[in-house]
Motif scaffolding. Structure first.
Motif, PDB file in Angstrom:
ATOM      1  N   MET A 190       0.834  -1.200   0.000  1.00  0.00           N
ATOM      2  CA  MET A 190       0.000   0.000   0.000  1.00  0.00           C
ATOM      3  C   MET A 190       0.870   1.252   0.000  1.00  0.00           C
ATOM      4  SD  MET A 190      -3.167   1.069   2.540  1.00  0.00           S
ATOM      5  CE  MET A 190      -4.178  -0.337   2.054  1.00  0.00           C
ATOM      6  N   LEU A 191       1.932   1.229   0.788  1.00  0.00           N
ATOM      7  CA  LEU A 191       2.857   2.361   0.841  1.00  0.00           C
ATOM      8  C   LEU A 191       3.490   2.607  -0.523  1.00  0.00           C
ATOM      9  CD1 LEU A 191       4.115   4.314   3.043  1.00  0.00           C
ATOM     10  CD2 LEU A 191       6.084   2.788   2.996  1.00  0.00           C
ATOM     11  N   MET A 192       3.931   1.529  -1.193  1.00  0.00           N
ATOM     12  CA  MET A 192       4.530   1.668  -2.506  1.00  0.00           C
ATOM     13  C   MET A 192       3.538   2.222  -3.523  1.00  0.00           C
ATOM     14  SD  MET A 192       7.652   0.904  -2.103  1.00  0.00           S
ATOM     15  CE  MET A 192       7.464   1.572  -0.430  1.00  0.00           C
ATOM     16  N   SER A 193       2.276   1.824  -3.405  1.00  0.00           N
ATOM     17  CA  SER A 193       1.260   2.312  -4.339  1.00  0.00           C
ATOM     18  C   SER A 193       1.050   3.814  -4.183  1.00  0.00           C
ATOM     19  CB  SER A 193      -0.062   1.559  -4.144  1.00  0.00           C
ATOM     20  OG  SER A 193      -0.689   1.913  -2.931  1.00  0.00           O
ATOM     21  N   ALA A 194       1.362   4.335  -2.999  1.00  0.00           N
ATOM     22  CA  ALA A 194       1.241   5.771  -2.756  1.00  0.00           C
ATOM     23  C   ALA A 194       2.488   6.544  -3.180  1.00  0.00           C
ATOM     24  CB  ALA A 194       0.966   6.025  -1.272  1.00  0.00           C
ATOM     25  N   LEU A 195       3.625   5.850  -3.298  1.00  0.00           N
ATOM     26  CA  LEU A 195       4.893   6.541  -3.502  1.00  0.00           C
ATOM     27  C   LEU A 195       5.495   6.361  -4.887  1.00  0.00           C
ATOM     28  CD1 LEU A 195       6.625   5.726  -0.083  1.00  0.00           C
ATOM     29  CD2 LEU A 195       5.443   7.840  -0.734  1.00  0.00           C
ATOM     30  N   PRO A 207      -3.420  -5.482   5.411  1.00  0.00           N
ATOM     31  CA  PRO A 207      -2.207  -4.678   5.504  1.00  0.00           C
ATOM     32  C   PRO A 207      -1.911  -4.146   6.908  1.00  0.00           C
ATOM     33  CG  PRO A 207      -3.969  -3.397   4.538  1.00  0.00           C
ATOM     34  CD  PRO A 207      -4.482  -4.802   4.652  1.00  0.00           C
ATOM     35  N   ASN A 208      -0.642  -4.176   7.241  1.00  0.00           N
ATOM     36  CA  ASN A 208      -0.119  -3.519   8.437  1.00  0.00           C
ATOM     37  C   ASN A 208       0.190  -2.062   8.072  1.00  0.00           C
ATOM     38  OD1 ASN A 208       0.935  -3.087  10.989  1.00  0.00           O
ATOM     39  ND2 ASN A 208       2.187  -4.929  10.966  1.00  0.00           N
ATOM     40  N   MET A 209       0.782  -1.327   9.003  1.00  0.00           N
ATOM     41  CA  MET A 209       1.230   0.050   8.755  1.00  0.00           C
ATOM     42  C   MET A 209       0.058   0.981   8.450  1.00  0.00           C
ATOM     43  SD  MET A 209       4.636  -0.956   6.532  1.00  0.00           S
ATOM     44  CE  MET A 209       5.172   0.731   6.285  1.00  0.00           C
ATOM     45  N   CYS A 210      -1.067   0.771   9.122  1.00  0.00           N
ATOM     46  CA  CYS A 210      -2.239   1.622   8.968  1.00  0.00           C
ATOM     47  C   CYS A 210      -2.722   2.065  10.356  1.00  0.00           C
ATOM     48  CB  CYS A 210      -3.374   0.882   8.260  1.00  0.00           C
ATOM     49  SG  CYS A 210      -2.986   0.238   6.626  1.00  0.00           S
ATOM     50  N   HIS A 211      -3.050   3.364  10.471  1.00  0.00           N
ATOM     51  CA  HIS A 211      -3.603   3.889  11.736  1.00  0.00           C
ATOM     52  C   HIS A 211      -2.741   3.416  12.921  1.00  0.00           C
ATOM     53  CE1 HIS A 211      -6.405   5.693  14.347  1.00  0.00           C
ATOM     54  NE2 HIS A 211      -7.455   4.904  14.197  1.00  0.00           N
ATOM     55  N   MET A 212      -1.439   3.658  12.815  1.00  0.00           N
ATOM     56  CA  MET A 212      -0.501   3.051  13.751  1.00  0.00           C
ATOM     57  C   MET A 212      -0.554   3.645  15.148  1.00  0.00           C
ATOM     58  SD  MET A 212       2.816   1.811  11.568  1.00  0.00           S
ATOM     59  CE  MET A 212       3.231   3.296  10.668  1.00  0.00           C
ATOM     60  N   ASP A 248       2.578   5.846   7.894  1.00  0.00           N
ATOM     61  CA  ASP A 248       1.218   5.386   8.139  1.00  0.00           C
ATOM     62  C   ASP A 248       0.399   5.529   6.865  1.00  0.00           C
ATOM     63  OD1 ASP A 248      -1.431   4.976   9.057  1.00  0.00           O
ATOM     64  OD2 ASP A 248      -0.872   5.684  11.065  1.00  0.00           O
ATOM     65  N   ASN A 249      -0.105   4.415   6.355  1.00  0.00           N
ATOM     66  CA  ASN A 249      -0.872   4.454   5.110  1.00  0.00           C
ATOM     67  C   ASN A 249      -2.136   5.289   5.220  1.00  0.00           C
ATOM     68  OD1 ASN A 249       0.590   2.814   3.129  1.00  0.00           O
ATOM     69  ND2 ASN A 249       0.319   1.156   4.600  1.00  0.00           N
ATOM     70  N   MET A 250      -2.639   5.458   6.422  1.00  0.00           N
ATOM     71  CA  MET A 250      -3.789   6.336   6.605  1.00  0.00           C
ATOM     72  C   MET A 250      -3.460   7.756   6.139  1.00  0.00           C
ATOM     73  SD  MET A 250      -5.805   7.174  10.185  1.00  0.00           S
ATOM     74  CE  MET A 250      -4.434   8.115  10.902  1.00  0.00           C
ATOM     75  N   ASN A 251      -2.227   8.193   6.386  1.00  0.00           N
ATOM     76  CA  ASN A 251      -1.810   9.540   6.013  1.00  0.00           C
ATOM     77  C   ASN A 251      -1.383   9.661   4.554  1.00  0.00           C
ATOM     78  OD1 ASN A 251      -2.178  10.404   8.680  1.00  0.00           O
ATOM     79  ND2 ASN A 251      -0.090   9.863   9.257  1.00  0.00           N
ATOM     80  N   LEU A 252      -1.126   8.529   3.906  1.00  0.00           N
ATOM     81  CA  LEU A 252      -0.621   8.543   2.531  1.00  0.00           C
ATOM     82  C   LEU A 252      -1.630   8.044   1.508  1.00  0.00           C
ATOM     83  CD1 LEU A 252       2.910   7.170   3.416  1.00  0.00           C
ATOM     84  CD2 LEU A 252       2.459   9.432   2.444  1.00  0.00           C
ATOM     85  N   ALA A 253      -2.769   7.541   1.977  1.00  0.00           N
ATOM     86  CA  ALA A 253      -3.738   6.907   1.072  1.00  0.00           C
ATOM     87  C   ALA A 253      -4.213   7.841  -0.025  1.00  0.00           C
ATOM     88  CB  ALA A 253      -4.932   6.389   1.875  1.00  0.00           C
ATOM     89  N   HIS A 254      -4.287   9.131   0.260  1.00  0.00           N
ATOM     90  CA  HIS A 254      -4.768  10.076  -0.748  1.00  0.00           C
ATOM     91  C   HIS A 254      -3.826  10.186  -1.945  1.00  0.00           C
ATOM     92  CE1 HIS A 254      -1.828  12.468   1.491  1.00  0.00           C
ATOM     93  NE2 HIS A 254      -1.776  13.275   0.449  1.00  0.00           N
ATOM     94  N   ARG A 255      -2.592   9.687  -1.788  1.00  0.00           N
ATOM     95  CA  ARG A 255      -1.618   9.755  -2.885  1.00  0.00           C
ATOM     96  C   ARG A 255      -1.736   8.580  -3.851  1.00  0.00           C
ATOM     97  NH1 ARG A 255       3.930  12.438  -0.910  1.00  0.00           N
ATOM     98  NH2 ARG A 255       4.606  11.376  -2.810  1.00  0.00           N
ATOM     99  N   ILE A 256      -2.546   7.582  -3.506  1.00  0.00           N
ATOM    100  CA  ILE A 256      -2.687   6.408  -4.362  1.00  0.00           C
ATOM    101  C   ILE A 256      -3.495   6.766  -5.600  1.00  0.00           C
ATOM    102  CG2 ILE A 256      -3.601   4.057  -4.512  1.00  0.00           C
ATOM    103  CD1 ILE A 256      -3.117   3.789  -1.504  1.00  0.00           C
TER     104      ILE A 256
END
Length: 322
Positions: A190-195, A207-212, A248-256
């Motif tokens: 998920m992180l890679m999909s945002a970056l 997925p881990n690394m969400c709402h940590m 945290d993917n919660m903070n990066l999800a908008h970049r996907i």
């Protein structure tokens, strides 16, 4: 409305306050610029496998902090095509990339695979990330006091360079590169999909690394290491949670911006549904979610077909556009 319907309805409406620091975008822009290379230093060597019609290679490429990252690159040569779609496979916490034969379903579907060993864990990759302070058991609290020294940054850059390496291979169709993983691997996917701007699709299972910041209080998984760390060093709480917020993917999800498949299990105590939905609900790209109400930290065998069907649909679209 029964309990399960209410539960799912509430989860789809769950959007906790973001924890993103003000310099989130500048941090990642700088990190991506530093990580990007025209050519990723690497070597690959043909290895044997009992699978017929598969060319298997042992690959070592340069990861973050000059750490050699190991993996297996598998090409389904039985399909006799010039270029193949490729999925980068990221394993769960404490795991490894496993043997090439583990990826037979992907290869039989005509999809090349690059499976890497996450640094320091049970595979073939070591860890040369400098360590200036102590840490709790496991790996995630290494350098956790600062975003630029932490383990999460190291494994994130390792994964970005894996994508870069795949994009350089002559057997790979660069319009049909995806990333997939479960648990830790799902979080990284998920992180890679945002970056990354080189991915066409992503698969983020449980997925881990969400709402940590919430997970550190509730998860029975790897975040217990961070909880242990701050229990020993209470004065580090703000520094630790700030570091985690950058990853945290919660903070990066908008970049996907690419199609993504996500799965969640409602009885999961490791990657709890609240954490997964906190990120999923903020994704605005094409997305699909598979919910498993009565499973724990798993999805079950039948989920593999859904993954392959999603992947092939994305690969068909990518082939049309390439």
């Amino acid at each position: 409305m029964g309990f399960l319907d209410r539960k799912v309805k509430d989860l789809y409406q769950y959007t906790p306050e973001l924890t993103a620091p003000e310099d989130l975008d500048s941090f990642w822009n700088r990190t991506l610029e530093q990580a990007g290379q025209v050519t990723v230093p690497a070597k690959r060597q043909l290895i044997s496998t009992p699978m017929r019609g598969v060319q298997a290679y042992q690959v070592t490429y340069q990861g973050y902090a000059d750490t050699p990252v190991n993996g297996s690159f598998l090409v389904p040569s039985l399909w006799n095509e010039e270029r193949f779609p490729c999925v980068i496979q990221l394993h769960g916490y404490t795991g490894s990339s496993l043997l090439p034969e583990h990826y037979a379903p992907w290869l039989l579907a005509g999809i090349a695979v690059f499976a890497i060993d996450i640094r320091g864990q049970a595979g073939g990759t070591g860890d040369l990330l400098p360590q200036e302070t102590g840490m709790a058991k496991g790996w995630i609290t290494k350098g956790i006091d600062d975003k630029d020294t932490c383990y999460y940054k190291a494994i994130s850059v390792d994964c970005l360079r894996a994508i870069d390496w795949v994009a350089e291979q002559p057997e790979v169709d660069t319009a049909r590169i995806g990333v997939a993983g479960g648990s830790q691997g799902g979080g990284l996917a998920m992180l890679m999909s945002a970056l990354s701007d080189k991915l066409a699709f992503a698969i983020a299972d449980i997925p881990n690394m969400c709402h940590m910041d919430w997970g550190i209080f509730n998860s029975t998984g790897s975040l217990t290491e961070a909880a242990d760390y701050v229990s020993r060093f209470p004065d580090k709480w703000e520094a630790v949670t700030k570091t985690l917020s950058y990853f945290d993917n919660m903070n990066l999800a908008h970049r996907i911006r690419i199609p993504i498949l996500v799965s969640v299990s409602l009885k999961d105590t490791v990657c709890m549904p609240e954490t997964v939905f906190a990120a999923y609900n903020r994704i605005t790209s094409e997305k699909q979610l598979h919910i498993y109400p009565f499973r724990g930290h798993s999805t079950g065998d039948k989920h593999l077909r859904k993954i392959l069907e999603f992947t092939l649909a994305q690969c068909d679209t990518g082939k049309d556009n390439s």
